[in-house]
Design an enzyme around this catalytic site. Structure first.
Site, PDB file in Angstrom:
ATOM      1  N   GLN A  70     -40.880   4.594  47.134  1.00  0.00           N
ATOM      2  CA  GLN A  70     -40.467   3.948  48.378  1.00  0.00           C
ATOM      3  C   GLN A  70     -39.208   4.641  48.875  1.00  0.00           C
ATOM      4  O   GLN A  70     -38.358   5.026  48.083  1.00  0.00           O
ATOM      5  CB  GLN A  70     -40.202   2.467  48.116  1.00  0.00           C
ATOM      6  N   ASN A  99     -40.245   3.210  54.497  1.00  0.00           N
ATOM      7  CA  ASN A  99     -39.520   2.040  55.008  1.00  0.00           C
ATOM      8  C   ASN A  99     -38.607   2.372  56.177  1.00  0.00           C
ATOM      9  O   ASN A  99     -37.806   1.527  56.599  1.00  0.00           O
ATOM     10  CB  ASN A  99     -38.705   1.391  53.879  1.00  0.00           C
ATOM     11  N   ASN A 128     -39.015  -3.391  57.011  1.00  0.00           N
ATOM     12  CA  ASN A 128     -38.318  -2.768  55.881  1.00  0.00           C
ATOM     13  C   ASN A 128     -38.134  -3.786  54.763  1.00  0.00           C
ATOM     14  O   ASN A 128     -37.150  -4.523  54.721  1.00  0.00           O
ATOM     15  CB  ASN A 128     -36.953  -2.237  56.357  1.00  0.00           C
ATOM     16  N   ARG A 133     -43.335  -1.621  48.236  1.00  0.00           N
ATOM     17  CA  ARG A 133     -43.873  -0.691  47.238  1.00  0.00           C
ATOM     18  C   ARG A 133     -44.820  -1.384  46.256  1.00  0.00           C
ATOM     19  O   ARG A 133     -45.516  -0.715  45.495  1.00  0.00           O
ATOM     20  CB  ARG A 133     -42.746  -0.020  46.458  1.00  0.00           C
ATOM     21  N   ASP A 149     -37.563   5.332  42.039  1.00  0.00           N
ATOM     22  CA  ASP A 149     -36.655   5.145  43.166  1.00  0.00           C
ATOM     23  C   ASP A 149     -36.455   6.487  43.865  1.00  0.00           C
ATOM     24  O   ASP A 149     -36.564   7.544  43.230  1.00  0.00           O
ATOM     25  CB  ASP A 149     -35.303   4.614  42.677  1.00  0.00           C
ATOM     26  N   ASP A 151     -33.947   8.049  44.657  1.00  0.00           N
ATOM     27  CA  ASP A 151     -32.719   8.781  44.357  1.00  0.00           C
ATOM     28  C   ASP A 151     -32.663   9.170  42.880  1.00  0.00           C
ATOM     29  O   ASP A 151     -31.629   9.594  42.390  1.00  0.00           O
ATOM     30  CB  ASP A 151     -31.483   7.958  44.719  1.00  0.00           C
ATOM     31  N   ASP A 243     -37.435  -7.399  42.988  1.00  0.00           N
ATOM     32  CA  ASP A 243     -38.881  -7.211  42.855  1.00  0.00           C
ATOM     33  C   ASP A 243     -39.203  -6.741  41.428  1.00  0.00           C
ATOM     34  O   ASP A 243     -40.243  -7.088  40.868  1.00  0.00           O
ATOM     35  CB  ASP A 243     -39.407  -6.209  43.887  1.00  0.00           C
ATOM     36  N   ASP A 244     -38.275  -6.001  40.861  1.00  0.00           N
ATOM     37  CA  ASP A 244     -38.502  -5.493  39.511  1.00  0.00           C
ATOM     38  C   ASP A 244     -38.369  -6.592  38.454  1.00  0.00           C
ATOM     39  O   ASP A 244     -39.119  -6.622  37.480  1.00  0.00           O
ATOM     40  CB  ASP A 244     -37.579  -4.315  39.198  1.00  0.00           C
ATOM     41  N   ARG A 292     -28.973 -10.852  41.037  1.00  0.00           N
ATOM     42  CA  ARG A 292     -30.024 -10.685  40.040  1.00  0.00           C
ATOM     43  C   ARG A 292     -30.002 -11.817  39.019  1.00  0.00           C
ATOM     44  O   ARG A 292     -31.047 -12.270  38.545  1.00  0.00           O
ATOM     45  CB  ARG A 292     -29.930  -9.290  39.425  1.00  0.00           C
TER      46      ARG A 292
END
Lengths: 330, 330
Positions: A70, A99, A128, A133, A149, A151, A243-244, A292
């Protein structure tokens, strides 16, 4: 007339036969000549053909994986990473989740710089969302997904090894970034890394999640994700985060075991600082970690219990990179 | 008479009731006093009772293991190691396989230095055989066996961790010493350690065996070992070697997978040089490694094929001993 044929003297018949066979031979030679002209001319190939077979034709769905990446506001990093990831062994296809709403995908540029080792599909999104993903993309043909990811750079060796580990643990999230949750006496959970290790136990640490931003998991879990309570989607959309964590809850509930298997990476890099976009990831937001922890507690409420389980298994590759990395004093 | 009871004046009835209830109350007080006297007297315990419950009563067969240690001509090392191993968490019992033929077991000395945390059984042998340790001992009550050579010291942390790993891989030999075999173009196999790594591949190494002299495995395999072809026993007796290679063949055949799972030890020591007996282990014999290559080929012949499979999975304990042993540059 054919009586005559039979009655004609031998000499006349011989000449006719000779004419006939000559004509046949000449015709055959012409046909052969034409066929030869159609053969590919090998002498013209000056460069040896070292390119691999197109992967889509030779990789079976079990022996290869699909990279899902993503991307938001870091197209320079995306393209740099695509050049790296497109060449990873056992890669079947890349799905880029775009996105960058309203912005054109770099498909022309991508095609102009072809050919590429594998197909790359750009999925244009309308909103967005972090959870974009986690759609069950129709282009997904393999059992295995590698999610990265936009990056994060992980070496080919690490990925090849982790993929082989996933094949031995296909129901787990096999990846490079472990995290954990902590129970507190009040019953409220907290999320963290390993500064949260319970002091004084002297018996090592545990993890209860493996983040999906650098991990392999079974594509079936994307299907499962579509069938979660609405409150899960609302939570992810509200926080643009977690989401993870939600995926780890899903997997742990499904297996009744620790959701993840941690593979210690030899070479993993965050390229964030290399971007020209000036955009830094979501995890820099001040409230990121608190969010989180909030998500962990909300998910426990949504799923009516804490399904995450602890593990202390850390997997490395035998004899790599140091061939004696398994030696001991004995 | 009970008409009279109803007709008696209230005052007379009151006194009888009062007497009755008084008697009841006194009886109850006496009983309560008696019960109090029977309660344990906490004040007399000056030393807090830190001894663990006798293991044989509280360890279930699934949560504990039996240590089997064969010994020959190194009783000093044996006793040193017993003092160490008798205190390992989750240990159920120790079985010492006494290969010192004709020599008395040190049972008197052992008992005189009691009490001990777990039962230790000395199994007197009639012939000094390497495969004596692979009998299906009736004293074996647990699913898990820990087999240790009588000159090998493995730390409690390593053992506790490896036992937890075995519980996740119960059909494998989970241990600390990996070895491998090599195929050669002639079809003849060779046995070795990791000097035998195929040069130039640059992709790490593999192991195909885990030696049983420092490993956990399922007690069912001892049962299976009793049902092997006679030629296997003859081979082990002929070489006084290779029982561990034979076990790896057995396990690999049984599972169709790599026989072992390698757990990288943090603290494993060979105490051989510490013995007063002057006896050094079998592996010092000049022909030791050649014998083992010989055994690999003989076993392939006996089992009509090579069942051993390669693995490159190396397991370590997350966050131990260095709490940040999983950290990376990211």
């Amino acid at each position: 007339r054919y009586f005559h044929f039979c009655k004609l003297p031998g000499r006349v018949m011989g000449i006719r036969l000779l004419r006939f066979t000559s004509v046949v031979i000449i015709v055959l030679l012409l046909v052969a000549g034409a066929l030869t002209a159609l053969l590919p001319n090998i002498k013209d190939d000056k460069m040896p053909n070292l390119r691999r077979e197109p992967k889509t034709e030779s990789q079976s769905a079990l022996d290869s994986f699909t990279l899902i990446m993503q991307t938001y506001n870091r197209t320079d990093l995306l393209l740099k990473l695509l050049n790296h990831y497109q060449a990873i062994p056992h890669l079947h296809k890349v799905i880029v989740v775009w996105n960058n709403i309203g912005e054109k995908i770099p498909e022309e540029m991508w095609n102009s710089l072809g050919p590429h080792p594998v197909p790359v599909v750009f999925k244009v999104q309308t909103v967005n969302r972090m959870r974009n993903r986690l759609q069950n993309f129709p282009e997904l043909e393999t059992k295995a997904v590698l999610m990265m990811d936009d990056d994060t750079l992980v070496s080919a060796h690490d990925l090849a090894f982790a993929f082989s580990v996933w094949q031995q643990f296909p129901e787990h999230i096999v990846g490079f970034v472990p995290r954990k949750h902590i129970s507190t006496p009040s019953g409220v959970y907290s999320y963290g890394s390993f500064e949260l290790q319970n002091p004084g136990f002297g018996n090592g640490d545990q993890y209860s999640m493996v983040l999906i931003g650098a991990a392999f998991f079974h594509s079936g879990y994307l299907e499962d994700f579509q069938r979660q309570p609405e409150a899960v989607y609302a939570l992810i959309d509200e926080t643009q985060n977690c989401d993870d964590i939600a995926m780890n809850f899903l997997v742990a509930k499904h297996t009744g075991k620790p959701s993840g298997v941690f593979v210690k990476p030899v070479d993993i890099r965050n390229l964030e600082k290399d971007t020209n976009s000036g955009y830094s990831g979501m995890w820099h937001r001040a409230e990121h970690l608190l969010q989180r922890s909030y998500c962990v507690n909300k998910l426990v409420h949504i799923y009516d219990g804490m399904p995450l389980k602890y593990s202390n298994i850390m997997i490395s590759q035998f004899g790599f990179p140091n061939y004696a990395n398994h030696k001991n004093k004995m």
